[in-house]
Design a protein around this motif. Structure first.
Motif, PDB file in Angstrom:
ATOM      1  N   TYR A 139     -12.023 -18.597  19.602  1.00 28.37           N
ATOM      2  CA  TYR A 139     -11.600 -18.838  18.343  1.00 28.37           C
ATOM      3  C   TYR A 139     -11.356 -17.262  17.594  1.00 28.37           C
ATOM      4  CZ  TYR A 139     -10.590 -19.475  13.530  1.00 28.37           C
ATOM      5  OH  TYR A 139     -10.253 -19.332  11.971  1.00 28.37           O
ATOM      6  N   VAL A 140     -12.594 -16.586  17.793  1.00 28.39           N
ATOM      7  CA  VAL A 140     -12.618 -15.457  17.087  1.00 28.39           C
ATOM      8  C   VAL A 140     -11.814 -14.435  17.907  1.00 28.39           C
ATOM      9  CG1 VAL A 140     -14.165 -13.328  16.465  1.00 28.39           C
ATOM     10  CG2 VAL A 140     -15.150 -15.877  16.517  1.00 28.39           C
ATOM     11  N   LEU A 141     -11.519 -14.558  19.037  1.00 23.01           N
ATOM     12  CA  LEU A 141     -10.761 -13.657  19.935  1.00 23.01           C
ATOM     13  C   LEU A 141      -9.359 -13.962  19.499  1.00 23.01           C
ATOM     14  CD1 LEU A 141     -12.744 -13.606  23.200  1.00 23.01           C
ATOM     15  CD2 LEU A 141     -12.154 -11.666  21.879  1.00 23.01           C
ATOM     16  N   GLU A 142      -8.993 -15.007  19.327  1.00 29.16           N
ATOM     17  CA  GLU A 142      -7.693 -15.658  19.006  1.00 29.16           C
ATOM     18  C   GLU A 142      -7.117 -14.970  17.629  1.00 29.16           C
ATOM     19  OE1 GLU A 142      -5.081 -19.917  18.636  1.00 29.16           O
ATOM     20  OE2 GLU A 142      -6.824 -19.702  19.995  1.00 29.16           O
ATOM     21  N   LYS A 143      -7.933 -15.135  16.774  1.00 26.76           N
ATOM     22  CA  LYS A 143      -7.797 -14.689  15.262  1.00 26.76           C
ATOM     23  C   LYS A 143      -7.537 -13.131  15.593  1.00 26.76           C
ATOM     24  CE  LYS A 143      -9.875 -14.983  10.686  1.00 26.76           C
ATOM     25  NZ  LYS A 143      -9.920 -13.496  10.367  1.00 26.76           N
ATOM     26  N   ALA A 144      -8.440 -12.432  16.324  1.00 32.07           N
ATOM     27  CA  ALA A 144      -8.419 -10.932  16.220  1.00 32.07           C
ATOM     28  C   ALA A 144      -7.094 -10.461  16.993  1.00 32.07           C
ATOM     29  CB  ALA A 144      -9.453 -10.539  17.133  1.00 32.07           C
ATOM     30  N   VAL A 145      -6.738 -11.247  17.978  1.00 35.85           N
ATOM     31  CA  VAL A 145      -5.394 -10.856  18.503  1.00 35.85           C
ATOM     32  C   VAL A 145      -4.212 -11.370  17.394  1.00 35.85           C
ATOM     33  CG1 VAL A 145      -3.591 -11.330  20.360  1.00 35.85           C
ATOM     34  CG2 VAL A 145      -6.073 -11.346  20.868  1.00 35.85           C
ATOM     35  N   ARG A 146      -4.057 -12.412  17.090  1.00 38.37           N
ATOM     36  CA  ARG A 146      -3.059 -12.582  15.979  1.00 38.37           C
ATOM     37  C   ARG A 146      -3.006 -11.776  14.702  1.00 38.37           C
ATOM     38  NH1 ARG A 146      -2.807 -19.335  16.292  1.00 38.37           N
ATOM     39  NH2 ARG A 146      -2.204 -19.701  18.611  1.00 38.37           N
ATOM     40  N   GLU A 147      -4.150 -11.355  14.358  1.00 39.63           N
ATOM     41  CA  GLU A 147      -4.145 -10.638  12.963  1.00 39.63           C
ATOM     42  C   GLU A 147      -4.281  -9.174  13.225  1.00 39.63           C
ATOM     43  OE1 GLU A 147      -7.189 -12.131  10.653  1.00 39.63           O
ATOM     44  OE2 GLU A 147      -6.305 -14.220  10.671  1.00 39.63           O
ATOM     45  N   ALA A 148      -3.990  -8.704  14.500  1.00 39.37           N
ATOM     46  CA  ALA A 148      -4.203  -7.429  14.847  1.00 39.37           C
ATOM     47  C   ALA A 148      -3.601  -6.322  14.085  1.00 39.37           C
ATOM     48  CB  ALA A 148      -4.239  -7.120  16.409  1.00 39.37           C
ATOM     49  N   ARG A 149      -2.256  -6.601  13.835  1.00 40.41           N
ATOM     50  CA  ARG A 149      -1.227  -5.638  13.282  1.00 40.41           C
ATOM     51  C   ARG A 149      -1.880  -5.458  11.622  1.00 40.41           C
ATOM     52  NH1 ARG A 149       3.677  -3.563  14.002  1.00 40.41           N
ATOM     53  NH2 ARG A 149       3.886  -4.853  16.163  1.00 40.41           N
ATOM     54  N   ASP A 150      -2.112  -6.696  10.905  1.00 37.46           N
ATOM     55  CA  ASP A 150      -2.517  -6.635   9.622  1.00 37.46           C
ATOM     56  C   ASP A 150      -3.885  -6.051   9.517  1.00 37.46           C
ATOM     57  OD1 ASP A 150      -0.165  -7.900   9.115  1.00 37.46           O
ATOM     58  OD2 ASP A 150      -0.936  -9.678   9.271  1.00 37.46           O
ATOM     59  N   SER A 151      -4.801  -6.169  10.636  1.00 32.98           N
ATOM     60  CA  SER A 151      -6.033  -5.909  10.312  1.00 32.98           C
ATOM     61  C   SER A 151      -6.520  -4.461  10.828  1.00 32.98           C
ATOM     62  CB  SER A 151      -7.178  -6.615  11.150  1.00 32.98           C
ATOM     63  OG  SER A 151      -6.971  -6.417  12.595  1.00 32.98           O
ATOM     64  N   GLY A 152      -5.620  -3.822  11.701  1.00 33.61           N
ATOM     65  CA  GLY A 152      -5.536  -2.392  12.085  1.00 33.61           C
ATOM     66  C   GLY A 152      -6.482  -2.513  13.447  1.00 33.61           C
ATOM     67  N   HIS A 153      -7.009  -3.666  14.089  1.00 28.67           N
ATOM     68  CA  HIS A 153      -7.401  -3.505  15.366  1.00 28.67           C
ATOM     69  C   HIS A 153      -6.537  -3.216  16.419  1.00 28.67           C
ATOM     70  CE1 HIS A 153     -10.948  -5.255  13.162  1.00 28.67           C
ATOM     71  NE2 HIS A 153     -10.443  -6.488  13.413  1.00 28.67           N
ATOM     72  N   VAL A 154      -7.053  -2.439  17.373  1.00 30.30           N
ATOM     73  CA  VAL A 154      -6.434  -2.197  18.613  1.00 30.30           C
ATOM     74  C   VAL A 154      -7.210  -3.212  19.479  1.00 30.30           C
ATOM     75  CG1 VAL A 154      -6.366  -0.788  20.496  1.00 30.30           C
ATOM     76  CG2 VAL A 154      -5.715   0.195  18.282  1.00 30.30           C
ATOM     77  N   VAL A 155      -6.378  -4.016  20.268  1.00 31.51           N
ATOM     78  CA  VAL A 155      -6.794  -5.069  21.177  1.00 31.51           C
ATOM     79  C   VAL A 155      -6.498  -4.773  22.659  1.00 31.51           C
ATOM     80  CG1 VAL A 155      -7.306  -7.504  21.523  1.00 31.51           C
ATOM     81  CG2 VAL A 155      -6.927  -6.844  19.301  1.00 31.51           C
ATOM     82  N   VAL A 156      -7.423  -4.578  23.485  1.00 29.80           N
ATOM     83  CA  VAL A 156      -7.238  -4.498  24.835  1.00 29.80           C
ATOM     84  C   VAL A 156      -8.010  -5.472  25.839  1.00 29.80           C
ATOM     85  CG1 VAL A 156      -7.089  -2.845  27.089  1.00 29.80           C
ATOM     86  CG2 VAL A 156      -6.743  -2.121  24.551  1.00 29.80           C
ATOM     87  N   VAL A 157      -7.138  -6.325  26.431  1.00 26.46           N
ATOM     88  CA  VAL A 157      -8.003  -7.328  27.159  1.00 26.46           C
ATOM     89  C   VAL A 157      -7.724  -7.280  28.915  1.00 26.46           C
ATOM     90  CG1 VAL A 157      -7.747  -9.994  27.669  1.00 26.46           C
ATOM     91  CG2 VAL A 157      -7.458  -9.023  25.313  1.00 26.46           C
ATOM     92  N   ALA A 158      -8.692  -7.393  29.691  1.00 30.58           N
ATOM     93  CA  ALA A 158      -8.565  -7.300  31.100  1.00 30.58           C
ATOM     94  C   ALA A 158      -9.066  -8.527  31.615  1.00 30.58           C
ATOM     95  CB  ALA A 158      -9.262  -6.033  31.659  1.00 30.58           C
ATOM     96  N   GLY A 159      -8.434  -8.946  32.871  1.00 32.78           N
ATOM     97  CA  GLY A 159      -8.768 -10.019  33.608  1.00 32.78           C
ATOM     98  C   GLY A 159      -8.319 -10.094  34.759  1.00 32.78           C
ATOM     99  N   THR A 160      -8.580 -11.157  35.568  1.00 37.96           N
ATOM    100  CA  THR A 160      -8.196 -11.303  36.933  1.00 37.96           C
ATOM    101  C   THR A 160      -6.539 -12.124  36.853  1.00 37.96           C
ATOM    102  OG1 THR A 160     -10.186 -11.842  37.866  1.00 37.96           O
ATOM    103  CG2 THR A 160      -8.329 -12.629  39.447  1.00 37.96           C
ATOM    104  N   THR A 161      -5.630 -11.208  37.611  1.00 39.33           N
ATOM    105  CA  THR A 161      -4.061 -11.838  37.435  1.00 39.33           C
ATOM    106  C   THR A 161      -4.071 -13.211  37.603  1.00 39.33           C
ATOM    107  OG1 THR A 161      -3.387  -9.666  37.863  1.00 39.33           O
ATOM    108  CG2 THR A 161      -1.830 -11.450  37.990  1.00 39.33           C
ATOM    109  N   ASP A 162      -4.459 -13.632  38.832  1.00 36.38           N
ATOM    110  CA  ASP A 162      -4.348 -14.975  39.201  1.00 36.38           C
ATOM    111  C   ASP A 162      -4.681 -16.102  38.208  1.00 36.38           C
ATOM    112  OD1 ASP A 162      -3.252 -14.251  41.782  1.00 36.38           O
ATOM    113  OD2 ASP A 162      -5.013 -14.802  42.763  1.00 36.38           O
ATOM    114  N   GLU A 163      -5.941 -15.902  37.472  1.00 40.45           N
ATOM    115  CA  GLU A 163      -6.294 -16.820  36.631  1.00 40.45           C
ATOM    116  C   GLU A 163      -5.728 -16.481  35.351  1.00 40.45           C
ATOM    117  OE1 GLU A 163     -10.434 -17.534  36.549  1.00 40.45           O
ATOM    118  OE2 GLU A 163     -10.782 -15.860  38.279  1.00 40.45           O
ATOM    119  N   LEU A 164      -5.170 -15.465  34.834  1.00 42.27           N
ATOM    120  CA  LEU A 164      -4.725 -15.232  33.718  1.00 42.27           C
ATOM    121  C   LEU A 164      -3.060 -15.849  33.703  1.00 42.27           C
ATOM    122  CD1 LEU A 164      -5.691 -11.445  32.517  1.00 42.27           C
ATOM    123  CD2 LEU A 164      -6.812 -13.747  31.950  1.00 42.27           C
TER     124      LEU A 164
END
Length: 227
Positions: A137-162
């Protein structure tokens, strides 16, 4: 305008070097941009502005996902405090000067606290392990509000699963259609970032070798390593 097919056909991939040191590249031209590696016909430095939208790094095992995150972290640490989420063993855990390093999948309060005091560079490794976690939930909020909050968000994972996930914060990151596909193993990998890849896509896993995707356009890139 260029034909659609031309926009999605990687060019002269064989000219990319097998390894590029970050120290050999020039610095980024703006605080929230990073020089990711080299690419294009002339092997020019590839600079990416991470302030515009969340950025996704996908790839199979041993393709260099964590190394790409390290390169991005080093490029951002002078501009923003860096918060790392790494539920599995990762070199990101050993970065010096981190504002916070969250390794517990259920430490939602710790992550909320780390993000609450101003803009941060939030780097998430092994994202597929966190979709159903207490941090989701915290990650979802951070992603959705990144532009307003000023956060830069970079996420990495396995392609097949993502690419097969249809809920959670990764879905919101994918909507930006911005990121890197490391060692894509087939045309379907392009679905992760909304890019059409050639039927010939696939082959050996080469660390750091991939495609930079921005708004559906894919260009070859060799991601720099921090050495």
């Amino acid at each position: 305008a260029a034909p659609a097919a031309a926009l999605h056909r990687p060019r002269r991939v064989e000219l990319l070097p097998s390894s590029v040191a970050l120290s050999s590249l020039p610095p980024a031209t703006s605080p929230r941009s990073v020089v990711l590696g080299v690419g294009g016909d002339e092997l020019d430095p590839v600079e990416v502005d991470l302030s515009e939208a969340p950025f996704l790094i996908g790839g199979p095992p041993s393709s260099g996902r964590s190394t790409a995150l390290m390169t991005i972290a080093l490029g951002l640490q002078d501009a923003l405090p860096v918060v790392v989420v790494a539920p599995r063993r990762s070199p990101l855990r050993d970065l010096s000067g981190l504002a916070a390093c969250i390794t517990d999948r259920d430490a939602s309060l710790d992550l909320e606290t780390a993000l609450a005091t101003g803009p941060r560079a939030l780097l998430v490794d092994d994202a597929e392990l966190l979709v159903d976690s207490g941090l989701s939930y915290v990650l979802e909020k951070a992603v959705r509000e990144a532009r307003d909050s000023g956060h830069v968000v970079v996420v990495a994972g396995t392609t097949d699963e993502l690419v097969t996930g249809y809920r959670g914060f990764v879905v919101d990151v994918r909507k930006s259609k911005a990121g890197v596909l490391l060692s894509p193993q087939g045309p379907a990998d392009g679905d992760l970032l909304g890019a059409r890849l050639s039927r010939a896509t696939g082959g050996e896993v080469l660390p750091g070798r991939g495609l930079l995707v921005l708004r559906g356009r894919a260009e070859p890139v060799q991601v720099a390593h921090p050495g």
